[in-house]
Structures are given as structure tokens and as C-alpha cells.
Scaffold this motif. Structure first.
Motif, PDB file in Angstrom:
ATOM      1  N   LEU A 277       0.803  -1.218   0.000  1.00 30.18           N
ATOM      2  CA  LEU A 277       0.000   0.000   0.000  1.00 30.18           C
ATOM      3  C   LEU A 277       0.837   1.270   0.000  1.00 30.18           C
ATOM      4  O   LEU A 277       0.379   2.327  -0.432  1.00 30.18           O
ATOM      5  N   GLY A 278       2.073   1.189   0.465  1.00 29.87           N
ATOM      6  CA  GLY A 278       2.938   2.366   0.507  1.00 29.87           C
ATOM      7  C   GLY A 278       3.348   2.871  -0.859  1.00 29.87           C
ATOM      8  O   GLY A 278       3.860   3.990  -0.976  1.00 29.87           O
ATOM      9  N   THR A 279       3.126   2.073  -1.899  1.00 26.68           N
ATOM     10  CA  THR A 279       3.515   2.508  -3.244  1.00 26.68           C
ATOM     11  C   THR A 279       2.387   3.260  -3.964  1.00 26.68           C
ATOM     12  O   THR A 279       2.601   3.753  -5.074  1.00 26.68           O
ATOM     13  N   PHE A 280       1.217   3.361  -3.326  1.00 30.12           N
ATOM     14  CA  PHE A 280       0.114   4.060  -3.983  1.00 30.12           C
ATOM     15  C   PHE A 280       0.456   5.526  -4.207  1.00 30.12           C
ATOM     16  O   PHE A 280       0.208   6.083  -5.283  1.00 30.12           O
ATOM     17  N   HIS A 281       1.037   6.168  -3.195  1.00 33.03           N
ATOM     18  CA  HIS A 281       1.370   7.588  -3.361  1.00 33.03           C
ATOM     19  C   HIS A 281       2.489   7.777  -4.384  1.00 33.03           C
ATOM     20  O   HIS A 281       2.563   8.812  -5.047  1.00 33.03           O
ATOM     21  N   ALA A 282       3.352   6.763  -4.550  1.00 31.11           N
ATOM     22  CA  ALA A 282       4.398   6.839  -5.575  1.00 31.11           C
ATOM     23  C   ALA A 282       3.793   6.741  -6.968  1.00 31.11           C
ATOM     24  O   ALA A 282       4.233   7.422  -7.904  1.00 31.11           O
ATOM     25  N   LEU A 283       2.781   5.904  -7.109  1.00 28.74           N
ATOM     26  CA  LEU A 283       2.055   5.793  -8.377  1.00 28.74           C
ATOM     27  C   LEU A 283       1.448   7.141  -8.758  1.00 28.74           C
ATOM     28  O   LEU A 283       1.606   7.614  -9.900  1.00 28.74           O
ATOM     29  N   ILE A 284       0.767   7.781  -7.805  1.00 29.59           N
ATOM     30  CA  ILE A 284       0.139   9.075  -8.046  1.00 29.59           C
ATOM     31  C   ILE A 284       1.198  10.131  -8.343  1.00 29.59           C
ATOM     32  O   ILE A 284       1.050  10.962  -9.247  1.00 29.59           O
TER      33      ILE A 284
ATOM     34  N   THR B  70      -0.842  23.468 -10.034  1.00 30.32           N
ATOM     35  CA  THR B  70      -0.772  23.526  -8.572  1.00 30.32           C
ATOM     36  C   THR B  70      -1.979  22.844  -7.945  1.00 30.32           C
ATOM     37  O   THR B  70      -1.853  22.110  -6.954  1.00 30.32           O
ATOM     38  N   VAL B  71      -3.153  23.062  -8.499  1.00 30.67           N
ATOM     39  CA  VAL B  71      -4.360  22.388  -8.017  1.00 30.67           C
ATOM     40  C   VAL B  71      -4.216  20.875  -8.167  1.00 30.67           C
ATOM     41  O   VAL B  71      -4.604  20.102  -7.276  1.00 30.67           O
ATOM     42  N   PHE B  72      -3.658  20.453  -9.278  1.00 33.07           N
ATOM     43  CA  PHE B  72      -3.426  19.031  -9.544  1.00 33.07           C
ATOM     44  C   PHE B  72      -2.503  18.441  -8.489  1.00 33.07           C
ATOM     45  O   PHE B  72      -2.735  17.335  -7.969  1.00 33.07           O
ATOM     46  N   GLN B  73      -1.441  19.176  -8.144  1.00 33.42           N
ATOM     47  CA  GLN B  73      -0.503  18.706  -7.129  1.00 33.42           C
ATOM     48  C   GLN B  73      -1.169  18.640  -5.761  1.00 33.42           C
ATOM     49  O   GLN B  73      -0.947  17.691  -4.991  1.00 33.42           O
ATOM     50  N   MET B  74      -1.988  19.627  -5.441  1.00 37.17           N
ATOM     51  CA  MET B  74      -2.690  19.624  -4.155  1.00 37.17           C
ATOM     52  C   MET B  74      -3.674  18.462  -4.076  1.00 37.17           C
ATOM     53  O   MET B  74      -3.843  17.852  -3.009  1.00 37.17           O
ATOM     54  N   THR B  75      -4.304  18.148  -5.196  1.00 36.28           N
ATOM     55  CA  THR B  75      -5.272  17.048  -5.229  1.00 36.28           C
ATOM     56  C   THR B  75      -4.605  15.721  -4.896  1.00 36.28           C
ATOM     57  O   THR B  75      -5.178  14.890  -4.186  1.00 36.28           O
ATOM     58  N   GLN B  76      -3.371  15.526  -5.392  1.00 35.68           N
ATOM     59  CA  GLN B  76      -2.680  14.263  -5.104  1.00 35.68           C
ATOM     60  C   GLN B  76      -2.471  14.073  -3.611  1.00 35.68           C
ATOM     61  O   GLN B  76      -2.584  12.957  -3.096  1.00 35.68           O
ATOM     62  N   PHE B  77      -2.193  15.166  -2.883  1.00 39.58           N
ATOM     63  CA  PHE B  77      -1.955  15.045  -1.452  1.00 39.58           C
ATOM     64  C   PHE B  77      -3.244  14.721  -0.701  1.00 39.58           C
ATOM     65  O   PHE B  77      -3.220  13.993   0.294  1.00 39.58           O
ATOM     66  N   VAL B  78      -4.345  15.255  -1.166  1.00 39.50           N
ATOM     67  CA  VAL B  78      -5.638  14.922  -0.564  1.00 39.50           C
ATOM     68  C   VAL B  78      -5.942  13.439  -0.773  1.00 39.50           C
ATOM     69  O   VAL B  78      -6.384  12.729   0.146  1.00 39.50           O
ATOM     70  N   VAL B  79      -5.694  12.949  -1.984  1.00 39.84           N
ATOM     71  CA  VAL B  79      -5.942  11.539  -2.312  1.00 39.84           C
ATOM     72  C   VAL B  79      -5.046  10.633  -1.474  1.00 39.84           C
ATOM     73  O   VAL B  79      -5.492   9.623  -0.916  1.00 39.84           O
ATOM     74  N   VAL B  80      -3.760  10.994  -1.387  1.00 42.37           N
ATOM     75  CA  VAL B  80      -2.797  10.182  -0.626  1.00 42.37           C
ATOM     76  C   VAL B  80      -3.182  10.149   0.848  1.00 42.37           C
ATOM     77  O   VAL B  80      -3.188   9.079   1.482  1.00 42.37           O
ATOM     78  N   PHE B  81      -3.508  11.294   1.405  1.00 42.63           N
ATOM     79  CA  PHE B  81      -3.893  11.359   2.819  1.00 42.63           C
ATOM     80  C   PHE B  81      -5.168  10.556   3.058  1.00 42.63           C
ATOM     81  O   PHE B  81      -5.254   9.776   4.021  1.00 42.63           O
TER      82      PHE B  81
ATOM     83  N   TYR C 134       2.252   6.353   9.012  1.00 36.95           N
ATOM     84  CA  TYR C 134       2.224   7.701   9.564  1.00 36.95           C
ATOM     85  C   TYR C 134       3.035   8.670   8.699  1.00 36.95           C
ATOM     86  O   TYR C 134       2.640   9.829   8.517  1.00 36.95           O
ATOM     87  N   ILE C 135       4.170   8.198   8.187  1.00 35.30           N
ATOM     88  CA  ILE C 135       5.016   9.052   7.347  1.00 35.30           C
ATOM     89  C   ILE C 135       4.267   9.458   6.082  1.00 35.30           C
ATOM     90  O   ILE C 135       4.268  10.624   5.683  1.00 35.30           O
ATOM     91  N   ILE C 136       3.616   8.491   5.441  1.00 32.29           N
ATOM     92  CA  ILE C 136       2.904   8.776   4.188  1.00 32.29           C
ATOM     93  C   ILE C 136       1.716   9.697   4.442  1.00 32.29           C
ATOM     94  O   ILE C 136       1.454  10.629   3.665  1.00 32.29           O
ATOM     95  N   ALA C 137       0.980   9.450   5.528  1.00 31.99           N
ATOM     96  CA  ALA C 137      -0.133  10.349   5.878  1.00 31.99           C
ATOM     97  C   ALA C 137       0.384  11.755   6.161  1.00 31.99           C
ATOM     98  O   ALA C 137      -0.256  12.752   5.794  1.00 31.99           O
ATOM     99  N   SER C 138       1.564  11.827   6.775  1.00 30.47           N
ATOM    100  CA  SER C 138       2.172  13.136   7.039  1.00 30.47           C
ATOM    101  C   SER C 138       2.568  13.827   5.741  1.00 30.47           C
ATOM    102  O   SER C 138       2.475  15.054   5.630  1.00 30.47           O
ATOM    103  N   TYR C 139       3.066  13.040   4.759  1.00 31.43           N
ATOM    104  CA  TYR C 139       3.339  13.601   3.431  1.00 31.43           C
ATOM    105  C   TYR C 139       2.129  14.405   2.955  1.00 31.43           C
ATOM    106  O   TYR C 139       2.234  15.572   2.571  1.00 31.43           O
ATOM    107  N   GLY C 140       0.991  13.700   2.924  1.00 27.10           N
ATOM    108  CA  GLY C 140      -0.227  14.315   2.403  1.00 27.10           C
ATOM    109  C   GLY C 140      -0.618  15.572   3.152  1.00 27.10           C
ATOM    110  O   GLY C 140      -0.985  16.576   2.552  1.00 27.10           O
TER     111      GLY C 140
ATOM    112  N   SER D 272      -0.971  24.737  -0.344  1.00 26.05           N
ATOM    113  CA  SER D 272      -2.089  25.666  -0.171  1.00 26.05           C
ATOM    114  C   SER D 272      -1.574  27.067   0.119  1.00 26.05           C
ATOM    115  O   SER D 272      -2.086  28.062  -0.411  1.00 26.05           O
ATOM    116  N   ASN D 273      -0.546  27.153   0.958  1.00 25.97           N
ATOM    117  CA  ASN D 273       0.058  28.449   1.257  1.00 25.97           C
ATOM    118  C   ASN D 273       0.677  29.058   0.000  1.00 25.97           C
ATOM    119  O   ASN D 273       0.567  30.273  -0.245  1.00 25.97           O
ATOM    120  N   PHE D 274       1.319  28.204  -0.803  1.00 25.09           N
ATOM    121  CA  PHE D 274       1.886  28.682  -2.073  1.00 25.09           C
ATOM    122  C   PHE D 274       0.782  29.227  -2.975  1.00 25.09           C
ATOM    123  O   PHE D 274       0.944  30.278  -3.614  1.00 25.09           O
TER     124      PHE D 274
END
Length: 305
Positions: free
Chosen positions: A167-174, A206-217, A237-243, A251-253
Motif C-alpha cells: 500500500l505504501g507505493t500508492f502515493h508513488a504511483l500518483i 498547482t491544483v493538480f498537485q494539491m489534489t494528489q496530497f488529498v488523495v494520498v492522505f 504515519y510518514i505517508i499520511a504526514s506527506y499528504g 495551499s500556502n503557495f
């Protein structure tokens, strides 16, 4: 101090003994020292040595090289994305609870290989920052940029070392898919001013990049909260923290780059319009006064003080 170092060395050795033996023959995967040195070297170069070196120098002209580099990264990211799909995510991987396959089957070994290549790609991407510095675009070397690059490179070594799959490779796929799009944008931008009209979609990237973090989290929280999945808890926990962290930073950017900038532009436009109106009004008033004065002089009615 020596006692503390000995204890740390003992814990590290005991931890490494639990590592996946299938990755031991891959370059740079034996011990974590080189990964740590590589990450620290990157931080030193991009935060101190690089800007100091370029301070009194003209920007390098690397447009052609950067364009080729971005094309290569599009191809490489596409290959990694495809390999993650072919190694499991397109076939029988579960989006709810997918444990790492530690067997020596062809598909499991294929997943190990693409995980390793994904980690290598994070080091290649250090060049993004080097190019910014070489072009003296220091404003692009932000905390978000440097933190993202260094964290991904450092932490993914541990992921490959202990759990190259599951499951840890899902965020790498995205992430690989996002980088396909991102380096396409960078490649077009590097081709010169006449191609700028083709990259009108910058803010949507930028929206696309933000969306990936929502999906990963969301994916990791779902796995952690509702499924008893046998996968290293620390990595969850590390991967959830990534997101979480990257969504906040991006978002700040977005707020700084688009929302506040739009407000400033609107305020500047309003101020210019007000100034222009005031100036034009004065010109009209002065024109009328001058006209009256000239007519008075012509009629002989103008008074001298």
C-alpha cells in the motif's frame, strides 16, 4: 557520548537486520549512510554553496539542456508510472489493504525494481533546484521546494529497504503521474518566450498537485482507521504526514502566488484608474481655466495683480 553512539549503532544494526534481503544487491542500498550524506549535500549546495557561488556571476544559459532534461524526466516518470501499474496496481492490488509481497515471484521482484527506480528519480530531481540556482531564480528555491525534494529522497530509501511494495507505493504511483504532467509543463516553459502561450494552465498544475496530497492522505487514513493491514506502522504515519504537510505548504503557495497576487493587481489597477481620473480631471479644469483666461485677455478684461 561514546556510550550513546554505541547504543545507536546497535539499534541501527538490529533494525537493518530486518530489512528486505532482496534489495541488498542494489547500488547504495546496503547502508543508510550514503543516503544521509546525499541528502545533506543537497541541502548544503542549494541553501548555501550554490547561491554563494552564483551571487556575483551571470546566470548560465542552460535552456536547451533543461528542455532535454525535462523531456527525459517525462519519459522516465511515464515508465515508472507504467511499472507501478504493471507490478500490481493495474491488476490485483487492493486500494484498501495491500500488504507487501516479499516473495521472489517475477511480479514481486518487478515491484522491488520500480520502487528502487522511484527512489533514484528523487535524487535526479535534485537537478530541478540546481537549475533554478544556475539561472539565478533564487525565489523558486523556496522552503516548500527544498523540503519536498529532500524529504522524499531521504525517506524513500527506508521504504525501499524495508517494504518495497504494498500500500505504501500508492502515493508513488500518483506522484509519478503528477510528474509526467509537471515535467511536460517545465519542458514547454524551458523552450522560450514564444511557447509561453501554451502554459496558461500553470495554476491548474498547482491544483493538480494539491489534489494528489488529498488523495494520498485520504487513502492512508482509510487504511489505518478501518483495516488491520500488516504494513509497517511508521510508514503509514510518514505517508499520511506527506499528504498533510505538503497540502498545507502547497495551499500556502497557492494563496501567496494567486489569491494575494490577484488582490494586489486589483488594488493596483484601482489605484491607477483613480490616479488617472484625478489627473484627467485636473487637466480638464486647467484647460477650462486657461481658455477663460485667454478669452479675457483677448477682450481686455484680464486683471493684473
Amino acid at each position: 557520548m561514546a556510550e550513546l553512539l554505541n547504543r545507536f549503532g546497535k539499534v541501527l544494526n538490529e533494525t537493518l537486520e530486518q530489512a528486505d534481503p532482496r534489495v541488498s544487491e542494489y547500488p547504495f542500498m546496503d547502508r543508510p549512510g550514503l543516503n544521509l550524506i546525499g541528502t545533506l549535500t543537497y541541502l548544503f549546495v542549494v541553501t548555501y554553496a550554490g547561491p554563494r557561488y552564483m551571487k556575483n556571476r551571470e546566470p548560465f544559459n542552460l535552456r536547451k539542456f533543461v528542455a532535454v532534461y525535462n523531456l527525459v524526466m517525462v519519459i522516465f516518470s511515464t515508465y515508472i508510472f507504467y511499472e507501478f501499474l504493471a507490478s500490481g496496481w493495474f491488476n490485483d492490488y487492493s486500494f484498501t489493504c495491500q500488504e507487501c509481497d516479499y516473495s521472489n515471484s517475477a511480479k514481486a521482484l518487478r515491484m522491488v525494481r520500480v520502487c528502487y527506480l522511484f527512489w533514484i528519480s528523487k535524487y535526479i530531481e535534485f537537478l530541478d533546484t540546481i537549475f533554478f540556482i544556475a539561472h539565478k531564480k533564487f525565489q523558486h528555491v523556496s522552503f516548500l521546494h527544498v523540503f519536498h525534494h529532500s524529504l522524499m529522497a531521504f525517506t524513500w530509501w527506508w521504504g525501499v529497504k524495508f517494504s518495497p511494495g504494498g500500500l505504501g507505493t500508492f502515493h508513488a504511483l500518483i506522484n509519478a503521474f503528477v510528474h509526467m504532467v509537471m515535467y511536460s509543463y517545465y519542458g514547454i516553459a524551458a523552450m522560450g518566450p514564444k511557447y509561453q502561450k501554451y502554459i496558461w494552465w500553470k495554476k491548474y498544475l498547482t491544483v493538480f498537485q494539491m489534489t494528489q496530497f488529498v488523495v494520498v492522505f485520504g487513502h492512508m487514513v482509510n487504511v489505518t482507521a478501518f483495516y488491520d493491514c500488516k504494513y509497517p506502522q511508521a510508514f503509514k504515519y510518514i505517508i499520511a504526514s506527506y499528504g498533510t504537510m505538503f497540502f498545507i505548504l502547497f495551499s500556502n503557495f497557492w494563496i501567496q502566488a494567486y489569491t494575494k497576487r490577484s488582490r494586489r493587481r486589483a488594488a493596483d489597477t484601482k489605484e491607477k484608474a483613480s490616479s488617472s481620473s484625478y489627473t484627467n480631471g485636473n487637466h480638464m479644469q486647467n484647460g477650462v481655466s486657461n481658455g477663460v483666461h485667454k478669452r479675457a485677455v483677448a477682450n481686455g478684461t484680464s486683471k493684473q495683480d
